[in-house]
Design a protein around this motif. Structure first.
Motif, PDB file in Angstrom:
ATOM      1  N   THR A 252       0.684  -1.240  -0.013  1.00 47.88           N
ATOM      2  CA  THR A 252      -0.149  -0.056  -0.113  1.00 47.88           C
ATOM      3  C   THR A 252       0.966   1.250  -0.203  1.00 47.88           C
ATOM      4  O   THR A 252       0.338   2.371  -0.480  1.00 47.88           O
ATOM      5  CB  THR A 252      -0.915   0.050   1.285  1.00 47.88           C
ATOM      6  N   GLN A 253       1.969   1.136   0.374  1.00 43.19           N
ATOM      7  CA  GLN A 253       2.985   2.163   0.725  1.00 43.19           C
ATOM      8  C   GLN A 253       4.104   2.466  -0.771  1.00 43.19           C
ATOM      9  O   GLN A 253       4.706   3.316  -0.952  1.00 43.19           O
ATOM     10  CB  GLN A 253       3.730   2.214   1.769  1.00 43.19           C
ATOM     11  N   SER A 254       4.240   1.328  -1.236  1.00 40.01           N
ATOM     12  CA  SER A 254       5.463   0.980  -2.188  1.00 40.01           C
ATOM     13  C   SER A 254       4.955   0.305  -3.614  1.00 40.01           C
ATOM     14  O   SER A 254       4.417  -0.764  -3.472  1.00 40.01           O
ATOM     15  CB  SER A 254       6.502   0.402  -1.712  1.00 40.01           C
ATOM     16  N   LYS A 255       5.132   1.052  -4.881  1.00 43.23           N
ATOM     17  CA  LYS A 255       5.009   0.449  -5.827  1.00 43.23           C
ATOM     18  C   LYS A 255       5.830  -0.781  -6.135  1.00 43.23           C
ATOM     19  O   LYS A 255       5.470  -1.892  -6.614  1.00 43.23           O
ATOM     20  CB  LYS A 255       5.107   1.558  -7.148  1.00 43.23           C
ATOM     21  N   THR A 256       7.127  -0.749  -5.837  1.00 47.13           N
ATOM     22  CA  THR A 256       7.755  -1.899  -6.161  1.00 47.13           C
ATOM     23  C   THR A 256       7.352  -3.047  -5.172  1.00 47.13           C
ATOM     24  O   THR A 256       7.296  -4.099  -5.848  1.00 47.13           O
ATOM     25  CB  THR A 256       9.377  -1.563  -5.487  1.00 47.13           C
ATOM     26  N   ALA A 257       7.111  -2.810  -3.822  1.00 48.89           N
ATOM     27  CA  ALA A 257       6.814  -4.205  -3.332  1.00 48.89           C
ATOM     28  C   ALA A 257       5.223  -4.541  -4.133  1.00 48.89           C
ATOM     29  O   ALA A 257       5.043  -5.779  -3.922  1.00 48.89           O
ATOM     30  CB  ALA A 257       6.132  -3.318  -1.785  1.00 48.89           C
TER      31      ALA A 257
END
Lengths: 413, 291
Positions: free
Chosen positions: A293-298
């Motif tokens: 939810t915080q990181s596009k990479t994740a």
């Protein structure tokens, strides 16, 4: 050899192809090497023993990193192959397997190892042979000058980073802190990290108990820990030891008296003993799927992993397999091949973002500078689904300040 | 060091010893009566834990798991005796040893395939969650239950062996199987039952350990080593020996944990070495007893 013989008929030809493939399988290292097309990465990891769950996730993720590169046509047209070996969580076994990987299988680099003692053994072999080694063990002894070489890279977080982040979230000045510590390098390093953080915050140490590695029963340590009357109990052990120690501490009513804190909170161990036991336990982590939810990479990493593993989510230690192999392959891509010196250069210059944001290897000790998560285990009623294990308390951005300085590690500055 | 802490520590040691006793008991009975060194004992302990967990989740109650798993796994043990072990009686001691060693690998691998190699949570039964205030400190309710249950099982086992006709046959069969056969006792059936009992006890140990430790395919290997140490200290084949040695090991581990926690695991091997030096046949073993 059938390979070079005349092949007048189609049927005979297929038969011969089959035969030579069979022969190649039998004499694998020799024939396989003749073409020297594929890039081979050795991957020692403890597939059997108490860290097996974490090791298997590492393999899955390392395979994913290899697959994604191969799907894009490999590195300079060369396919990548991962050679997984069971190090059995034993330094001698790991050294032998690593030596075999280098001498017999002619790997171009080694990634892996989970236990600190095993990582030291692997590093010793790779260092002596001049082979690149990207460690994904949570111990940073190989970053210290005496064990370091220019071939040594450390992708995992280190004890100093996780304990500092966890302590910042959980300790306050004047608090009393007790420690239950696994009696081997990992435990000792985590204890050192916690004590350093504790001293900086101004919390008091009320006692330490070292337990034998791999103990099945922790009940005998509980009465004394409780008699120390701490506010916080730091349990510094790993794998099943963590699950068992926390479970038995909870059985003894430890949580009514004090907060339980661990340097690294393990996804698989939380699954192994259930939400009621882990509820409220706080620990550090390199990765948690909920970061999406915080990181596009994740989010992208989760999606790729799900696609390759029937919808399963990647775990913390799995992510190390992905970023360890992934960063190495990215450096090989940049270096245009497997030439060791060029790849070392490329790794030192690399800025990579594979699972959670930008990372880079610090020049002096090759420690990966990266963000540290602090997670709290959710109670059952607060879980949105089976995979909703932790709340993210903090996501500290990576910086050199988190690390011991290069001179502290014994490097010339 | 205050007294209440030492008493709490002693109690922890007894609870630890109780699980050791129940597990070592099965090992020592099978050796004492059948002359079989059962290397699959640890794996059967583990299977017992999985069976208990499975049955508990199937029926929704821990108690059914606790009751049925030892019976079911005991029956499985009888099947093992009937199909595999039986053929090796009268041969050297190595044959059943190697057979059960191989069997343990198959069982562990089988569980890995069915349940995966990660641990599975085994919740404490709701009635036994929490701690009991003993006046001097808090002690987990579940561990007190384990101590009590093991005491009851020991009592029943002792009464059966000492006071009943079945017990008489079993004891006589262990001493001289040939005479028993001459007297018209089907000694094969006695051995079948004994092996089943031994395996059932291993399974009971597994179910009891489940809520205390994480349940995983490798949980038996450590237990097997502990059970062997207890059996050797107590004397191979001696039931009293297993009980005394089990408690002795548990309490030693616990007391050493108080003063030198790093040494807690090593102490049981040190204890074994000392006993073997002084009494090579073990505390309650019979000199010259071989399989």
């Amino acid at each position: 050899m059938p390979k070079s013989g005349p092949t007048p008929k189609i049927i005979r030809r297929t038969a011969l192809v089959g035969l030579s493939a069979g022969a190649a399988l039998l004499a694998m290292p020799r024939l396989g090497r003749a073409a020297d097309e594929t890039i081979r990465i050795g991957f020692p990891t403890p597939l059997t023993g108490p860290f097996a769950a974490e090791a298997r996730d590492q393999v899955k993720c390392a395979e994913l990193a290899v697959k994604l590169v191969n799907d894009k046509g490999g590195i300079g047209g060369r396919k990548v192959e991962l050679l997984v070996r069971d190090d059995k969580l034993n330094a001698g076994e790991a050294a032998t397997r690593t030596l075999e990987l280098i001498e017999k299988d002619k790997v171009h680099a080694v990634v892996g190892a989970l236990s600190s003692a095993v990582q030291l053994a692997v590093n010793e072999v790779t260092r002596a042979r001049g082979v690149i080694y990207v460690s994904i063990s949570q111990s940073d002894t190989i970053n210290e000058a005496k064990d370091f070489s220019k071939y040594t890279f450390h992708e995992a977080l280190n004890p100093h980073m996780t304990t500092a982040a966890v302590a910042r979230q959980t300790l306050k000045k004047g608090m009393k802190v007790a420690h239950l510590v696994a009696d081997y390098a990992y435990g000792h390093e985590m204890l050192r990290g916690f004590k350093r953080a504790q001293a900086a915050i101004g919390a008091d140490n009320v006692g330490e108990i070292l337990h034998p590695f791999g103990a099945a029963d922790y009940s005998t340590f509980m009465p004394r820990l409780m008699s120390m009357r701490p506010d916080v109990l730091c349990i510094s052990n790993f794998g099943r030891d963590q699950a068992n120690a926390i479970k038995q501490a909870v059985d003894f009513g430890v949580k009514q008296q004090m907060k339980i804190v661990v340097p690294v909170i393990l996804h698989n161990q939380r699954l192994a003993v259930g939400p009621d036991v882990f509820e409220g336990v706080v620990g550090g982590a390199n990765y948690y799927w909920g970061l999406e939810t915080q990181s596009k990479t994740a989010a992208a990493f989760n999606a790729a992993f799900k696609a390759a593993n029937g919808g399963a989510i990647p775990t913390d230690y799995g992510a190390y397999g992905y970023s360890g192999v992934g960063s190495l392959l990215a450096a090989m891509q940049a270096a245009g091949g497997t030439d060791t010196d060029k790849v070392v250069d490329a790794l030192e210059k690399l800025q990579y973002d594979l699972t959670k944001g930008l990372q880079h290897y610090r020049k002096c000790d090759h420690q990966s500078v990266q963000s540290v998560l602090v997670l709290e285990s959710k109670k059952k009623s607060a879980m949105a689904g089976d995979n909703d294990l932790f709340a993210i308390l903090a996501n500290d951005a990576g910086s050199d300040d988190m690390l011991r300085t290069c001179s502290e590690l014994g490097h010339a500055t | 060091m205050d007294l209440s802490l030492i008493i709490m520590q002693l109690l922890s040691g007894i609870a630890l010893g109780a699980v050791l006793v129940i597990t070592a008991l099965g090992l020592t009975i099978v050796f004492g009566m059948l002359g079989v060194v059962n290397f699959a004992h640890g794996a059967l302990f583990m299977i017992g834990a999985y069976a208990g967990l499975y049955l508990a989740s199937l029926t929704g109650s821990f108690w059914w798991g606790l009751l049925l798993a030892p019976i079911l796994i005991g029956a499985f043990g009888m099947l093992i005796e009937f199909v595999l072990i039986r053929r090796l009686y009268g041969r050297s001691i190595d044959d059943p040893l190697l057979l059960t060693f191989g069997l343990s690998y198959i069982l562990v691998e089988g569980v890995r395939i069915v349940f995966g190699s990660d641990g599975i949570p085994f919740p404490t039964p709701p009635q036994l969650i929490g701690v009991v205030d003993l006046g001097i400190g808090f002690f987990p309710r579940y561990r007190l239950f384990v101590i009590a249950l093991v005491a009851v099982v020991l009592l029943v086992l002792w009464l059966t062996l000492e006071k009943t006709r079945v017990g008489l046959i079993v004891r006589a069969g262990a001493r001289d199987p040939t005479i028993m056969q001459v007297l018209g006792v089907d000694i094969g059936r006695v051995w079948l039952a004994i092996f089943g009992l031994g395996v059932g006890l291993a399974a009971l140990g597994g179910v009891l350990a489940g809520p205390m430790r994480s349940v995983n395919p490798e949980m038996g290997s450590l237990v097997l080593a502990e059970a062997f140490v207890v059996t050797v200290i107590g004397g191979l084949g001696s039931i009293v020996g297993a009980v005394v040695a089990g408690l002795m090991v548990g309490i030693s581990i616990s007391m050493v944990a108080l003063f030198a926690p790093e040494m807690a695991t090593i102490v049981m091997f040190a204890l074994m070495a000392v006993v073997l030096l002084i009494r090579p046949q073990g505390l309650f073993g019979v000199r010259g007893r071989t399989a």
